[in-house]
Design a protein around this motif. Structure first.
Motif, PDB file in Angstrom:
ATOM      1  N   LEU A 189      23.230  68.453   3.174  1.00 38.65           N
ATOM      2  CA  LEU A 189      23.321  69.495   2.143  1.00 38.65           C
ATOM      3  C   LEU A 189      22.119  69.468   1.209  1.00 38.65           C
ATOM      4  O   LEU A 189      21.580  70.519   0.844  1.00 38.65           O
ATOM      5  N   ILE A 190      21.683  68.270   0.849  1.00 38.12           N
ATOM      6  CA  ILE A 190      20.490  68.141  -0.009  1.00 38.12           C
ATOM      7  C   ILE A 190      19.268  68.713   0.716  1.00 38.12           C
ATOM      8  O   ILE A 190      18.471  69.446   0.128  1.00 38.12           O
ATOM      9  N   MET A 191      19.130  68.387   1.991  1.00 35.01           N
ATOM     10  CA  MET A 191      17.994  68.905   2.771  1.00 35.01           C
ATOM     11  C   MET A 191      18.002  70.431   2.797  1.00 35.01           C
ATOM     12  O   MET A 191      16.967  71.063   2.579  1.00 35.01           O
ATOM     13  N   HIS A 192      19.170  71.013   3.049  1.00 28.94           N
ATOM     14  CA  HIS A 192      19.265  72.477   3.100  1.00 28.94           C
ATOM     15  C   HIS A 192      19.012  73.098   1.733  1.00 28.94           C
ATOM     16  O   HIS A 192      18.341  74.138   1.636  1.00 28.94           O
ATOM     17  N   ALA A 193      19.519  72.482   0.688  1.00 26.70           N
ATOM     18  CA  ALA A 193      19.293  73.010  -0.662  1.00 26.70           C
ATOM     19  C   ALA A 193      17.803  73.006  -1.000  1.00 26.70           C
ATOM     20  O   ALA A 193      17.283  73.972  -1.564  1.00 26.70           O
ATOM     21  N   PHE A 194      17.120  71.922  -0.657  1.00 19.90           N
ATOM     22  CA  PHE A 194      15.681  71.859  -0.897  1.00 19.90           C
ATOM     23  C   PHE A 194      14.949  72.961  -0.124  1.00 19.90           C
ATOM     24  O   PHE A 194      14.084  73.636  -0.668  1.00 19.90           O
ATOM     25  N   ARG A 195      15.278  73.111   1.135  1.00 17.35           N
ATOM     26  CA  ARG A 195      14.590  74.118   1.954  1.00 17.35           C
ATOM     27  C   ARG A 195      14.817  75.531   1.430  1.00 17.35           C
ATOM     28  O   ARG A 195      13.888  76.331   1.349  1.00 17.35           O
ATOM     29  N   LEU A 196      16.068  75.831   1.084  1.00 17.54           N
ATOM     30  CA  LEU A 196      16.391  77.175   0.602  1.00 17.54           C
ATOM     31  C   LEU A 196      15.768  77.480  -0.754  1.00 17.54           C
ATOM     32  O   LEU A 196      15.412  78.619  -1.040  1.00 17.54           O
TER      33      LEU A 196
ATOM     34  N   LEU B 258      14.203  62.340   3.414  1.00 12.58           N
ATOM     35  CA  LEU B 258      15.483  62.860   3.896  1.00 12.58           C
ATOM     36  C   LEU B 258      15.519  62.902   5.426  1.00 12.58           C
ATOM     37  O   LEU B 258      16.516  62.509   6.045  1.00 12.58           O
ATOM     38  N   GLU B 259      14.441  63.349   6.033  1.00 10.64           N
ATOM     39  CA  GLU B 259      14.385  63.431   7.495  1.00 10.64           C
ATOM     40  C   GLU B 259      14.453  62.046   8.134  1.00 10.64           C
ATOM     41  O   GLU B 259      15.130  61.867   9.157  1.00 10.64           O
ATOM     42  N   GLU B 260      13.778  61.089   7.547  1.00 10.30           N
ATOM     43  CA  GLU B 260      13.798  59.726   8.085  1.00 10.30           C
ATOM     44  C   GLU B 260      15.211  59.145   8.018  1.00 10.30           C
ATOM     45  O   GLU B 260      15.682  58.517   8.963  1.00 10.30           O
ATOM     46  N   PHE B 261      15.884  59.381   6.917  1.00  6.65           N
ATOM     47  CA  PHE B 261      17.260  58.900   6.775  1.00  6.65           C
ATOM     48  C   PHE B 261      18.179  59.592   7.776  1.00  6.65           C
ATOM     49  O   PHE B 261      19.046  58.963   8.385  1.00  6.65           O
TER      50      PHE B 261
ATOM     51  N   LEU C 117      13.729  73.873 -11.883  1.00  2.00           N
ATOM     52  CA  LEU C 117      14.800  74.601 -11.212  1.00  2.00           C
ATOM     53  C   LEU C 117      15.567  73.724 -10.217  1.00  2.00           C
ATOM     54  O   LEU C 117      16.640  74.118  -9.755  1.00  2.00           O
ATOM     55  N   LEU C 118      15.033  72.572  -9.916  1.00  2.00           N
ATOM     56  CA  LEU C 118      15.735  71.629  -9.021  1.00  2.00           C
ATOM     57  C   LEU C 118      17.117  71.311  -9.567  1.00  2.00           C
ATOM     58  O   LEU C 118      18.073  71.186  -8.806  1.00  2.00           O
ATOM     59  N   ALA C 119      17.243  71.209 -10.862  1.00  2.00           N
ATOM     60  CA  ALA C 119      18.538  70.858 -11.473  1.00  2.00           C
ATOM     61  C   ALA C 119      19.629  71.843 -11.142  1.00  2.00           C
ATOM     62  O   ALA C 119      20.792  71.471 -10.977  1.00  2.00           O
ATOM     63  N   SER C 120      19.291  73.105 -10.989  1.00  2.00           N
ATOM     64  CA  SER C 120      20.308  74.107 -10.704  1.00  2.00           C
ATOM     65  C   SER C 120      20.715  74.140  -9.248  1.00  2.00           C
ATOM     66  O   SER C 120      21.660  74.820  -8.872  1.00  2.00           O
ATOM     67  N   GLN C 121      20.008  73.428  -8.404  1.00  4.37           N
ATOM     68  CA  GLN C 121      20.321  73.418  -6.975  1.00  4.37           C
ATOM     69  C   GLN C 121      21.367  72.386  -6.705  1.00  4.37           C
ATOM     70  O   GLN C 121      22.004  72.252  -5.790  1.00  4.37           O
TER      71      GLN C 121
END
Length: 114
Positions: free
Chosen positions: A92-99, A77-80, A110-114
């Protein structure tokens, strides 16, 4: 689905004349580095394919999370984002992963619910 198919080419017998161990290594390499190679190559079509079919695809994210953990997804994600800093969906994906990282580390489902 496209990114999974690319990795599937590496996994399938007959595509490479490599032995089983070599195919396993190629498969692992493809899973780990497909997105990074597309980003480093800079081809706009490849970047859009990687964005749509890998970075924004739940199946890809979940499989990569299970195989290699959070940091490999974060690196992709960071490279992109270096190339497309204003891409809202990837941000948004990056922030969801971090949070959600603490929960995802305990249970990747639990990734599915994010």
């Amino acid at each position: 689905q496209y990114c999974l198919e690319v990795v599937g080419l590496v996994e399938s017998e007959g595509v490479f004349s490599a032995n089983t161990e070599d195919r396993k290594r190629l498969n692992t390499y493809a899973w780990k580095h497909l997105v990074i190679h597309a980003c480093k190559g800079g081809d706009a079509n490849q970047l859009e394919i990687v964005r749509t079919h890998c970075l924004l695809d739940f199946k890809w994210q979940f499989e990569k999370l299970q195989r290699f953990g959070f940091m490999t997804i974060q690196s992709d994600l960071e490279e992109f984002k270096k190339l497309h800093p204003s891409d809202r969906a990837v941000t948004l994906i990056m922030h969801a992963f971090r949070l959600s990282l603490p929960a995802i580390l305990q249970n990747p489902l639990l990734l599915a619910s994010q």
